[in-house]
Design an enzyme around this catalytic site. Structure first.
Site, short mmCIF file in Angstrom:
data_model
loop_
_atom_site.label_atom_id
_atom_site.label_comp_id
_atom_site.label_asym_id
_atom_site.label_seq_id
_atom_site.Cartn_x
_atom_site.Cartn_y
_atom_site.Cartn_z
N GLU A 37 -21.59 8.90 34.02
CA GLU A 37 -22.64 7.99 33.75
C GLU A 37 -23.85 8.57 33.42
O GLU A 37 -24.28 9.37 34.07
CB GLU A 37 -22.50 7.06 35.05
CG GLU A 37 -22.95 5.79 34.85
CD GLU A 37 -22.96 4.85 36.28
OE1 GLU A 37 -22.16 4.78 36.80
OE2 GLU A 37 -24.04 4.27 36.49
N GLU A 69 -19.38 6.38 42.36
CA GLU A 69 -20.48 6.43 43.54
C GLU A 69 -20.19 5.88 44.97
O GLU A 69 -20.62 5.29 45.56
CB GLU A 69 -21.87 5.72 42.79
CG GLU A 69 -22.26 6.12 41.60
CD GLU A 69 -23.47 5.88 41.31
OE1 GLU A 69 -24.38 4.82 41.92
OE2 GLU A 69 -24.09 6.63 40.30
C1 GAL Z 1 -25.46 3.60 38.83
C2 GAL Z 1 -24.37 2.65 39.12
C3 GAL Z 1 -24.06 1.63 38.00
C4 GAL Z 1 -25.33 0.86 37.87
C5 GAL Z 1 -26.42 1.85 37.54
C6 GAL Z 1 -27.58 1.37 37.16
O1 GAL Z 1 -25.84 4.45 39.73
O2 GAL Z 1 -22.94 3.46 39.16
O3 GAL Z 1 -22.94 0.61 38.38
O4 GAL Z 1 -25.73 0.20 39.01
O5 GAL Z 1 -26.56 3.00 38.42
O6 GAL Z 1 -28.67 2.24 36.58
#
Ligand code: GAL
Length: 829
Positions: A494, A411
């Protein structure tokens, strides 16, 4: 010849700067000097996390776990070396030290490394004394680093002393690639870099032999050997070359059969054998395809991955192989086959276990690039250090068959600025050291980074929270079908970020319901990701956020803007303002949460209901059915209590006190069997699952009676006294009929007699602020965990006693096995 020694034991530790209680102690001068008086420092063994003992402090940030990890830590170790080793090179290999490590030997600076996740080597040779004692001193400073999760603090990974001849294989100096593999034969191309520390040139040579390697790291049959390869080594320099070996009938490494081989490199200085260096590797092919997902050995494997941070729950960040192996076994048990090392370089043990247990690894370097997310985070190191850190990551991990992807970030704001070319530059840096694996990063705005060209600067498109992108009508198709994009493939780097507290259904304050219908604004539910993947099978699979709950980032009870910041660049100003308002409201309530709610498994390692939802999808051939919630709802007689059932079957019939509540069939793009209105009455809920019309699995939950006693379930009963081994004891509370009472929360105390300790206890409650080393804490929704360790080198029996008021006590005796100290050095450096 090379000797690798464990260097973990008998360190002295002093803490300065910020203290655990928030006070400050001024750092004395010249702590690195041999004459510094360290006689009242604490003696300890590594790995060590100086902050996990707490105390948790409500004034500290939730996003780093409310633990007092900021401070300045000094470690000193006094040691002697043998005169017979004069002339050898001496190195200290640190697997990682949090953070800004500076290392001195006998008062002279010999090295260090700022990024706490990188493995690094320091050369002790020039400062080493063979006469008296040597003192190595390490200063770490976490006062000003920025992190979005609990980073830990201290020398939290292993340290080894490596002794070599002046002519030896260089640090991470062997790289084995496998250019061709068939059932008949395979090629292992072994690249060797040798260092000559002598001030005269050496006409040397090396040879390589390949052996079968077993899970216990013992070698088997020799399967190939090379002839001698000449290597002319200039004075004080390195030289390198490659040799190709043919292995007949190679056994491939796969998730089911984790066949490995060992390349043993022997280096000669012209006359004598001067070094032997060993590298495990495996034969497997990987392909990320445009149309057909990810292929391992030519066969499609759906990536069923989880993202995880590096802490080990109640043990903090101090690496422990046994605790990590337990985590991986739990992940495997619900069908997880891939790990993303979010968002940092992992401990080397993770790769070793992944190779042996059969996991695919997305090996990640950073959470940000130049544009940091917080002051003091990697953004402040990026310019000076990113090339060195990427080199360390790739050179250390590139022989592991489990590693299928390098990830340069997560990100990052630079995804909106392809013109900067940073993604391309990082891809090139990685490919300098390994061209056999693709490079990716986790894009938080995948459609933008796809269309603006950033994704053309990496090899595979990693998409965070993109179910709506590739599952929808048809943005991702557009991207893939664009001219010049024919080679691209993508995966969900993710997904989900569903939040829940284990065993909570109508949640108490600062808890989230385990009906698993809550996700943050940017996230999604598991079901949405499943549906998107089913609709778009070209996508290689997903990495769920997260496998385990972790210390820090207790969204939605962060009481800070961390997560918001993470996405700030991607949301509109109005949306940002709205979210900030909401955060303010949460802050006013002063949540006490110190760990996350995202895990499929809680911080103590107890499965949440979501575990079974993933298991039902990820292990379709494993007959299982799971019912939620529990059935102890005295206060809900006659009221509606929804019932969800997760099963790998395709049809489920639910019964309440033997009355059928009907049969449900799994509909396309539906993954739960839901009875949204069930009128509660105490008794028994039973689910019978069918597959293809045949009975597949059965399960019941019962209204239990009052708690009457405790039950101990250890994960084993023989404990090695090797300084590392642990037993994890699950403690539950039973009613008179032996049913586990899911709502019982008695205060439980554990104690041991015999040569050992209770290292930590936990209950999986993200709001519990009792320090982990306290043996007394309430159970949380029916469960409590004790982690037990034997005293180093001890023998005999260790008795664990667990008690609670009104529930009596239970005991269990563990046999201690003394097989010597765990060496914990790796096959390679
Ligand atoms: C994502 C991020 C992770 C964590 C997650 C929580 O956007 O990459 O590190 O923060 O959100 O939902």
């Amino acid at each position: 010849m090379r000797v690798i020694e464990n260097f973990d034991y008998n360190w002295l530790f002093g803490r300065y700067g910020l203290q655990a209680d928030g006070s400050k102690i001024e750092e004395p001068a010249a702590v690195q000097d041999v004459s510094f008086n360290d006689s009242c420092w604490k003696q300890l063994d590594l790995p060590h996390d100086w902050a996990v003992e707490g105390p948790f402090r409500t004034d500290l940030e939730g996003f780093t776990g409310k633990l007092p990890w900021r401070g300045i830590g000094w470690y000193r170790k006094h040691f002697k070396v043998d005169k017979t080793d004069i002339g050898k090179r001496f190195y200290l290999d640190f697997d990682g030290a949090m953070a800004h490590a500076e290392v001195w030997l006998n008062g002279k600076k010999v090295g260090g490394h700022p990024y706490g996740y990188t493995s690094f080597r320091v050369d002790l040779t020039p400062q080493l004394s063979f006469e008296g004692e040597n003192v190595v001193a390490v200063r770490l400073n976490t006062e000003n680093i920025g992190s979005r999760w609990y980073p830990g603090a201290g020398i939290y990974r292993h340290v080894r002393l490596v002794k070599t001849s002046p002519v030896h294989v260089d640090h991470w100096g062997v790289f084995v690639t496998t250019p061709s593999i068939s059932d008949v034969e395979a090629e292992a191309l072994v690249h060797v870099q040798v260092r000559n520390h002598l001030s005269v040139p050496v006409k040397g040579h090396y040879s390589v032999s390949v052996y079968e390697l077993y899970a216990d790291n013992q070698t088997g049959r020799k399967v190939a050997s090379s002839s001698h390869v000449r290597l002319d080594l200039p004075a004080n320099a390195t030289a390198q070359d490659s040799v190709s070996l043919r292995i007949l009938s190679p056994k491939r490494w796969s998730l089911e059969a984790t066949n490995r081989y060992l390349a043993r490199v022997k280096v000669y200085d012209g006359k004598y054998l001067v070094d032997t260096y060993e590298v495990p590797f495996g034969f497997r092919t990987i392909q990320f395809t445009h149309d057909n997902g990810f292929l391992l050995n030519g066969k499609r494997v759906q990536i069923q991955g989880t993202c995880n941070h590096h802490d080990l729950g109640a043990l903090g960040t101090a690496i422990n192989m046994v605790a990590l192996e337990r985590q991986l076994k739990i992940l495997k048990s619900f069908g997880c086959n891939a790990l993303r090392t979010s968002h940092n370089i992992p401990a080397p043990e993770l790769l070793e276990l992944a190779d042996k247990m059969g996991f695919l690894v997305m090996d990640e370097a950073f959470d940000c690039w130049r544009e940091g997310k917080q002051s003091g985070d990697y953004g402040s190191l990026f310019d000076e250090w990113h090339e060195k850190d990427l080199k360390a990551l790739v050179c250390r991990d590139r022989n592991h068959p489990s590693v299928i992807l390098w990830s340069t970030g997560n990100e990052v704001s630079e995804q909106y600025h392809p013109e900067l070319g940073i993604a391309r530059h990082l891809t090139e840096v990685v490919h300098r050291y390994d061209k056999t694996r693709p490079v990716t990063f986790g894009a938080s705005y995948p459609s933008k980074s796809a269309m603006n060209g950033t994704e053309l600067q990496v090899d595979v498109h990693g998409m965070n929270y993109a179910a709506g992108v590739y599952g929808g009508p048809d943005f991702y198709g557009e991207f893939l079908n664009k001219e010049g994009h024919e080679h691209l493939s993508g995966f969900s780097s993710e997904s989900s970020s569903t939040m829940s507290s284990r065993g909570e259904y109508f949640p108490r304050k600062f808890h989230v319901s385990s009906y698993d219908l809550n996700e943050p604004g940017w996230g999604g539910l598991p079901d949405q990701e499943f549906a998107a993947l089913d609709r778009y099978p070209a996508i290689c699979g997903e990495f769920v956020w997260t496998g385990f709950d972790y210390l820090g980032e207790p969204t939605p009870f962060n009481s800070d803007k961390t997560v918001l910041l993470n996405h700030a660049a991607a949301v509109s100003k109005e949306e940002l303002k709205k979210q900030e308002e909401e955060l303010k409201k949460i802050e006013q309530n002063r949540p006490t949460s110190r760990s996350s709610y995202f895990g499929i498994v809680d911080l103590a390692g107890f499965p949440k209901d979501r575990y079974y939802l993933y298991q039902s999808r990820w292990r379709p051939d494993y007959p299982m059915v799971h019912i939620l919630p529990h059935w102890n709802w005295e206060d809900k007689n006659g009221k509606n209590v929804p019932v969800f059932v997760y099963s790998s079957g395709d049809e489920v019939e639910l019964f309440l006190n033997d009355r059928s509540l009907g049969k449900k069939f799994k509909q396309p793009y539906e993954y739960r069997f839901r009875w949204d209105s069930v009128c509660y009455e105490s008794g028994e809920l039973k689910a019978i699952a069918y597959k293809d019309g045949k009975k597949w699995a059965e399960k019941h939950v019962r209204t239990t009676g009052k708690p009457v006693k405790l039950k101990l379930t250890p994960d084993k009963t023989v404990l090695k006294s090797d300084g590392e081994d642990l037993i994890f004891v699950r403690v539950s509370i039973l009613d008179a009929d032996g049913n586990e009472v899911p709502t019982a929360e008695p205060v439980i105390t554990s104690s041991v007699s015999g040569p050992g300790v209770i290292v930590a206890t936990d209950n999986g409650d993200p709001t519990c602020l009792i320090p982990f080393h306290e043996p007394e804490r309430p159970a949380f929704n029916g469960l409590y965990l004790a982690i037990v360790k034997a005293r180093k080198g001890s023998e005999g029996k260790l008795r664990l006693r667990v008690e609670a008021d009104g529930l009596g006590k239970e005991e269990i005796v563990f046999q201690i096995q003394n097989e010597g100290l765990e060496k914990r050095y790796l096959l390679t450096d």
